[in-house]
Design a protein around this motif. Sequence first.
Motif, PDB file in Angstrom:
ATOM      1  N   MET A  61       0.844  -1.172   0.000  1.00 58.78           N
ATOM      2  CA  MET A  61       0.000   0.000   0.000  1.00 58.78           C
ATOM      3  C   MET A  61       0.894   1.241   0.000  1.00 58.78           C
ATOM      4  N   GLU A  62       0.626   2.132  -0.929  1.00 60.83           N
ATOM      5  CA  GLU A  62       1.411   3.357  -1.003  1.00 60.83           C
ATOM      6  C   GLU A  62       0.818   4.414  -0.085  1.00 60.83           C
ATOM      7  N   CYS A  63       1.706   5.161   0.553  1.00 56.25           N
ATOM      8  CA  CYS A  63       1.305   6.188   1.513  1.00 56.25           C
ATOM      9  C   CYS A  63       1.879   7.535   1.112  1.00 56.25           C
ATOM     10  N   LEU A  64       1.365   8.559   1.749  1.00 52.46           N
ATOM     11  CA  LEU A  64       1.862   9.919   1.588  1.00 52.46           C
ATOM     12  C   LEU A  64       2.161  10.495   2.959  1.00 52.46           C
ATOM     13  N   VAL A  65       3.128  11.389   3.009  1.00 53.93           N
ATOM     14  CA  VAL A  65       3.433  12.143   4.219  1.00 53.93           C
ATOM     15  C   VAL A  65       3.147  13.602   3.922  1.00 53.93           C
ATOM     16  N   SER A  66       2.534  14.275   4.859  1.00 53.79           N
ATOM     17  CA  SER A  66       2.297  15.707   4.735  1.00 53.79           C
ATOM     18  C   SER A  66       2.883  16.399   5.955  1.00 53.79           C
ATOM     19  N   ILE A  67       3.515  17.549   5.707  1.00 57.91           N
ATOM     20  CA  ILE A  67       4.181  18.279   6.784  1.00 57.91           C
ATOM     21  C   ILE A  67       3.791  19.748   6.745  1.00 57.91           C
ATOM     22  N   ASP A  68       3.389  20.243   7.903  1.00 59.11           N
ATOM     23  CA  ASP A  68       3.167  21.673   8.115  1.00 59.11           C
ATOM     24  C   ASP A  68       4.389  22.170   8.877  1.00 59.11           C
ATOM     25  N   PRO A  69       5.343  22.803   8.182  1.00 63.19           N
ATOM     26  CA  PRO A  69       6.600  23.182   8.843  1.00 63.19           C
ATOM     27  C   PRO A  69       6.460  24.450   9.676  1.00 63.19           C
ATOM     28  N   GLY A  70       7.300  24.533  10.700  1.00 66.49           N
ATOM     29  CA  GLY A  70       7.357  25.717  11.539  1.00 66.49           C
ATOM     30  C   GLY A  70       8.748  25.873  12.122  1.00 66.49           C
ATOM     31  N   ARG A  71       9.022  27.020  12.699  1.00 65.90           N
ATOM     32  CA  ARG A  71      10.356  27.264  13.290  1.00 65.90           C
ATOM     33  C   ARG A  71      10.628  26.381  14.501  1.00 65.90           C
ATOM     34  N   VAL A  88       1.771  14.060   9.206  1.00 68.14           N
ATOM     35  CA  VAL A  88       0.806  12.972   9.124  1.00 68.14           C
ATOM     36  C   VAL A  88       1.259  11.971   8.072  1.00 68.14           C
ATOM     37  N   LEU A  89       1.002  10.716   8.362  1.00 66.94           N
ATOM     38  CA  LEU A  89       1.210   9.612   7.436  1.00 66.94           C
ATOM     39  C   LEU A  89      -0.170   9.123   7.046  1.00 66.94           C
ATOM     40  N   VAL A  90      -0.458   9.118   5.735  1.00 63.83           N
ATOM     41  CA  VAL A  90      -1.802   8.838   5.247  1.00 63.83           C
ATOM     42  C   VAL A  90      -1.779   7.718   4.211  1.00 63.83           C
ATOM     43  N   ALA A  91      -2.791   6.868   4.267  1.00 62.94           N
ATOM     44  CA  ALA A  91      -3.012   5.836   3.253  1.00 62.94           C
ATOM     45  C   ALA A  91      -4.158   6.316   2.352  1.00 62.94           C
ATOM     46  N   PRO A  92      -3.843   6.919   1.204  1.00 61.20           N
ATOM     47  CA  PRO A  92      -4.899   7.487   0.358  1.00 61.20           C
ATOM     48  C   PRO A  92      -5.926   6.464  -0.128  1.00 61.20           C
ATOM     49  N   GLN A  93      -5.473   5.234  -0.425  1.00 64.98           N
ATOM     50  CA  GLN A  93      -6.408   4.222  -0.918  1.00 64.98           C
ATOM     51  C   GLN A  93      -7.445   3.859   0.145  1.00 64.98           C
ATOM     52  N   LEU A  94      -7.047   3.887   1.402  1.00 64.73           N
ATOM     53  CA  LEU A  94      -7.956   3.563   2.496  1.00 64.73           C
ATOM     54  C   LEU A  94      -8.705   4.793   3.005  1.00 64.73           C
ATOM     55  N   LEU A 137      -5.030  16.890  -2.552  1.00 68.52           N
ATOM     56  CA  LEU A 137      -5.688  15.745  -3.188  1.00 68.52           C
ATOM     57  C   LEU A 137      -7.176  15.974  -3.455  1.00 68.52           C
ATOM     58  N   GLU A 138      -7.707  17.068  -2.889  1.00 72.45           N
ATOM     59  CA  GLU A 138      -9.137  17.365  -2.983  1.00 72.45           C
ATOM     60  C   GLU A 138      -9.970  16.180  -2.490  1.00 72.45           C
ATOM     61  N   LYS A 139      -9.575  15.691  -1.314  1.00 70.55           N
ATOM     62  CA  LYS A 139     -10.214  14.526  -0.711  1.00 70.55           C
ATOM     63  C   LYS A 139     -10.077  14.623   0.796  1.00 70.55           C
ATOM     64  N   LYS A 140     -11.132  14.257   1.517  1.00 69.95           N
ATOM     65  CA  LYS A 140     -11.081  14.260   2.989  1.00 69.95           C
ATOM     66  C   LYS A 140     -10.726  12.864   3.486  1.00 69.95           C
ATOM     67  N   PHE A 141     -10.031  12.829   4.626  1.00 68.37           N
ATOM     68  CA  PHE A 141      -9.597  11.578   5.239  1.00 68.37           C
ATOM     69  C   PHE A 141     -10.201  11.457   6.633  1.00 68.37           C
ATOM     70  N   THR A 142     -10.308  10.233   7.107  1.00 68.66           N
ATOM     71  CA  THR A 142     -10.733  10.004   8.485  1.00 68.66           C
ATOM     72  C   THR A 142      -9.476   9.771   9.321  1.00 68.66           C
ATOM     73  N   TRP A 143      -9.625   9.980  10.608  1.00 70.96           N
ATOM     74  CA  TRP A 143      -8.512   9.800  11.544  1.00 70.96           C
ATOM     75  C   TRP A 143      -9.004   8.885  12.653  1.00 70.96           C
ATOM     76  N   PRO A 144      -8.946   7.576  12.427  1.00 72.80           N
ATOM     77  CA  PRO A 144      -9.504   6.636  13.406  1.00 72.80           C
ATOM     78  C   PRO A 144      -8.649   6.502  14.654  1.00 72.80           C
ATOM     79  N   GLY A 145      -9.263   5.971  15.679  1.00 72.38           N
ATOM     80  CA  GLY A 145      -8.525   5.662  16.904  1.00 72.38           C
ATOM     81  C   GLY A 145      -8.623   6.745  17.948  1.00 72.38           C
ATOM     82  N   PRO A 146      -8.470   6.329  19.191  1.00 72.76           N
ATOM     83  CA  PRO A 146      -8.577   7.280  20.301  1.00 72.76           C
ATOM     84  C   PRO A 146      -7.363   8.199  20.418  1.00 72.76           C
TER      85      PRO A 146
END
Length: 145
Positions: A1-11, A17-23, A127-136
């Motif tokens: 399964m291919e994943c993507l990483v997204s980073i909001d950089p700051g000083r 976040v590590l995301v599985a787009p297919q899922l 990606l113009e797509k929303k993701f869920t963030w499962p788990g507590p």
Amino acid sequence: MECLVSIDPGRHKCGLVLVAPQLGIVLDGKIASPKRVREIVLQWKEKAKIERLILGNGTSSSEVYGILREILPVTLVNEKGTTIRARNRYYELWPISKFLGWFPKGLLLPPNDLDAVAALVLLEDFLEKKFTWPGPQRVRNELSQ
């Protein structure tokens, strides 16, 4: 399964976040110092096949880009307004209790730092797509450890 990483950089801190787009799900989220970003991405790369890294073009992006471009292909994206939008996205992912539901969301402060959620917003915009963030466990803030 291919994943993507997204980073909001700051000083001082970066949201990752590590995301599985297919899922359509977030697999992991962290807040860390810029010095730890490379290490975290390498750890994730050992566990998952990461196709690409999405990086916000704001504060400290050139430093983070320089550190990560050797590891993965990096796509710079516009991050204008993502921190503010991350607050609303936070409440979409984890709705507030019915007790506070009558309160205007603009006056409520989320209980966690929003950096990782901002990273998710960057990716969702790209990606113009929303993701869920499962788990507590929502976000691991490595700065407070």
